[in-house]
Design a protein around this motif. Sequence first.
Motif, PDB file in Angstrom:
ATOM      1  N   ILE A  22      -7.348  12.723   7.741  1.00  0.00           N
ATOM      2  CA  ILE A  22      -7.636  13.473   6.515  1.00  0.00           C
ATOM      3  C   ILE A  22      -8.360  14.785   6.774  1.00  0.00           C
ATOM      4  N   GLY A  23      -9.279  14.819   7.703  1.00  0.00           N
ATOM      5  CA  GLY A  23     -10.034  16.042   7.928  1.00  0.00           C
ATOM      6  C   GLY A  23      -9.233  17.161   8.559  1.00  0.00           C
ATOM      7  N   ASP A  24      -8.076  16.824   9.178  1.00  0.00           N
ATOM      8  CA  ASP A  24      -7.311  17.825   9.929  1.00  0.00           C
ATOM      9  C   ASP A  24      -5.929  18.103   9.370  1.00  0.00           C
ATOM     10  N   ALA A  25      -5.411  17.234   8.525  1.00  0.00           N
ATOM     11  CA  ALA A  25      -4.066  17.402   7.983  1.00  0.00           C
ATOM     12  C   ALA A  25      -4.125  17.546   6.475  1.00  0.00           C
ATOM     13  N   PRO A  26      -3.141  18.202   5.879  1.00  0.00           N
ATOM     14  CA  PRO A  26      -3.132  18.330   4.419  1.00  0.00           C
ATOM     15  C   PRO A  26      -3.128  16.966   3.747  1.00  0.00           C
ATOM     16  N   PHE A  27      -3.839  16.867   2.650  1.00  0.00           N
ATOM     17  CA  PHE A  27      -3.914  15.609   1.908  1.00  0.00           C
ATOM     18  C   PHE A  27      -2.692  15.522   1.009  1.00  0.00           C
ATOM     19  N   THR A  28      -1.636  14.916   1.522  1.00  0.00           N
ATOM     20  CA  THR A  28      -0.385  14.791   0.782  1.00  0.00           C
ATOM     21  C   THR A  28       0.147  13.373   0.949  1.00  0.00           C
ATOM     22  N   PRO A  29       0.979  12.906   0.009  1.00  0.00           N
ATOM     23  CA  PRO A  29       1.559  11.567   0.166  1.00  0.00           C
ATOM     24  C   PRO A  29       2.420  11.460   1.419  1.00  0.00           C
ATOM     25  N   GLU A  30       3.034  12.585   1.819  1.00  0.00           N
ATOM     26  CA  GLU A  30       3.872  12.551   3.024  1.00  0.00           C
ATOM     27  C   GLU A  30       3.061  12.208   4.265  1.00  0.00           C
ATOM     28  N   HIS A  31       1.874  12.784   4.383  1.00  0.00           N
ATOM     29  CA  HIS A  31       1.039  12.486   5.546  1.00  0.00           C
ATOM     30  C   HIS A  31       0.496  11.053   5.478  1.00  0.00           C
ATOM     31  N   ILE A  32       0.175  10.592   4.280  1.00  0.00           N
ATOM     32  CA  ILE A  32      -0.281   9.214   4.141  1.00  0.00           C
ATOM     33  C   ILE A  32       0.832   8.246   4.515  1.00  0.00           C
ATOM     34  N   MET A  33       2.073   8.554   4.106  1.00  0.00           N
ATOM     35  CA  MET A  33       3.217   7.712   4.484  1.00  0.00           C
ATOM     36  C   MET A  33       3.381   7.662   5.998  1.00  0.00           C
ATOM     37  N   ARG A  34       3.159   8.796   6.642  1.00  0.00           N
ATOM     38  CA  ARG A  34       3.288   8.831   8.101  1.00  0.00           C
ATOM     39  C   ARG A  34       2.267   7.907   8.763  1.00  0.00           C
ATOM     40  N   VAL A  35       1.039   7.894   8.244  1.00  0.00           N
ATOM     41  CA  VAL A  35       0.015   7.001   8.792  1.00  0.00           C
ATOM     42  C   VAL A  35       0.422   5.541   8.616  1.00  0.00           C
ATOM     43  N   PHE A  81       0.838  -1.202   0.000  1.00  0.00           N
ATOM     44  CA  PHE A  81       0.000   0.000   0.000  1.00  0.00           C
ATOM     45  C   PHE A  81       0.873   1.253   0.000  1.00  0.00           C
ATOM     46  N   LYS A  82       1.953   1.210   0.730  1.00  0.00           N
ATOM     47  CA  LYS A  82       2.838   2.367   0.815  1.00  0.00           C
ATOM     48  C   LYS A  82       3.453   2.685  -0.545  1.00  0.00           C
ATOM     49  N   GLN A  83       4.017   1.677  -1.204  1.00  0.00           N
ATOM     50  CA  GLN A  83       4.642   1.913  -2.510  1.00  0.00           C
ATOM     51  C   GLN A  83       3.598   2.270  -3.555  1.00  0.00           C
ATOM     52  N   ALA A  84       2.436   1.643  -3.486  1.00  0.00           N
ATOM     53  CA  ALA A  84       1.370   1.959  -4.439  1.00  0.00           C
ATOM     54  C   ALA A  84       0.925   3.411  -4.293  1.00  0.00           C
ATOM     55  N   THR A  85       0.868   3.897  -3.060  1.00  0.00           N
ATOM     56  CA  THR A  85       0.484   5.291  -2.824  1.00  0.00           C
ATOM     57  C   THR A  85       1.497   6.240  -3.438  1.00  0.00           C
ATOM     58  N   LEU A  86       2.782   5.954  -3.225  1.00  0.00           N
ATOM     59  CA  LEU A  86       3.838   6.790  -3.806  1.00  0.00           C
ATOM     60  C   LEU A  86       3.757   6.775  -5.329  1.00  0.00           C
ATOM     61  N   ASP A  87       3.554   5.587  -5.905  1.00  0.00           N
ATOM     62  CA  ASP A  87       3.466   5.471  -7.362  1.00  0.00           C
ATOM     63  C   ASP A  87       2.246   6.211  -7.905  1.00  0.00           C
ATOM     64  N   ALA A  88       1.120   6.080  -7.203  1.00  0.00           N
ATOM     65  CA  ALA A  88      -0.118   6.715  -7.668  1.00  0.00           C
ATOM     66  C   ALA A  88       0.009   8.233  -7.661  1.00  0.00           C
ATOM     67  N   PHE A  89       0.536   8.794  -6.582  1.00  0.00           N
ATOM     68  CA  PHE A  89       0.686  10.245  -6.514  1.00  0.00           C
ATOM     69  C   PHE A  89       1.711  10.738  -7.533  1.00  0.00           C
ATOM     70  N   ALA A  90       2.755   9.935  -7.772  1.00  0.00           N
ATOM     71  CA  ALA A  90       3.776  10.330  -8.746  1.00  0.00           C
ATOM     72  C   ALA A  90       3.205  10.382 -10.160  1.00  0.00           C
ATOM     73  N   SER A  91       2.136   9.630 -10.403  1.00  0.00           N
ATOM     74  CA  SER A  91       1.535   9.594 -11.741  1.00  0.00           C
ATOM     75  C   SER A  91       0.622  10.789 -12.006  1.00  0.00           C
ATOM     76  N   LEU A  92       0.293  11.558 -10.965  1.00  0.00           N
ATOM     77  CA  LEU A  92      -0.613  12.690 -11.123  1.00  0.00           C
ATOM     78  C   LEU A  92       0.122  13.923 -11.623  1.00  0.00           C
ATOM     79  N   SER A  93      -0.527  14.677 -12.487  1.00  0.00           N
ATOM     80  CA  SER A  93       0.003  15.984 -12.867  1.00  0.00           C
ATOM     81  C   SER A  93      -0.243  16.949 -11.714  1.00  0.00           C
ATOM     82  N   PRO A  94       0.447  18.088 -11.691  1.00  0.00           N
ATOM     83  CA  PRO A  94       0.189  19.077 -10.630  1.00  0.00           C
ATOM     84  C   PRO A  94      -1.288  19.485 -10.564  1.00  0.00           C
ATOM     85  N   GLU A  95      -1.944  19.586 -11.722  1.00  0.00           N
ATOM     86  CA  GLU A  95      -3.354  19.971 -11.743  1.00  0.00           C
ATOM     87  C   GLU A  95      -4.232  18.877 -11.134  1.00  0.00           C
TER      88      GLU A  95
END
Length: 205
Positions: free
Chosen positions: A182-195, A103-117
């Motif tokens: 999610i409701g209190d912290a920025p939605f970023t891959p870094e915060h997901i990795m921390r969880v 799940f951790k690596q998949a999350t990193l890969d998924a976010f890396a595939s997104l454009s900034p928009e």
Amino acid sequence: MSAETASATPPAPVKTAAGGGLRERKKERTRRTIRTEAFRLFREQGYNETTVEQIAAAADISPSTFFRYFPSKEQVALADDLDPIMIASIEKQPKELSMLAAFKQATLDAFASLSPEEFAFEQQRVELLYSIPELRGAVAREFERSIELIVEIIARRTGRAAGDFEVRAFAGALSGAMMAFIGDAPFTPEHIMRVIDFLEAGMPL
């Protein structure tokens, strides 16, 4: 698996297969326009005050066309474009990885595939979901859907039954931990990795 800046960034499209035909690209542009205009109206005049008819008019389509893309106004905000990307990414992870590592690596890969928009849109969508009181009930229902989605992924990857106690406990723990931040912290891959790191460490306090 889904969700923070209420900017005016246009919603991102669902990623489609490479080489998609003209019809598919046209449908994706319409879907993107519907979400762009809906999000703008939600910000400008409120969720309850915005009707499907208004969204359709702003997107230059008919209400019947709106319903071909989304079953309800609520689904315009709830539809999670990251789900198919995450599922595909998890399926590609080496079998020797633990579930949390996959799940951790998949999350990193998924976010890396997104454009900034696309990334900005996902942040905006999550902000809307957690800032609009009328959507709180829908978020709770999405939590249940998220658990079932993770259960299906784990069952396929491990070969265990979807009703297996450990499978469902794992899915509930991961989903609950994600929702709690999610409701209190920025939605970023870094915060997901921390969880995920916290869960992987045995949740030390």
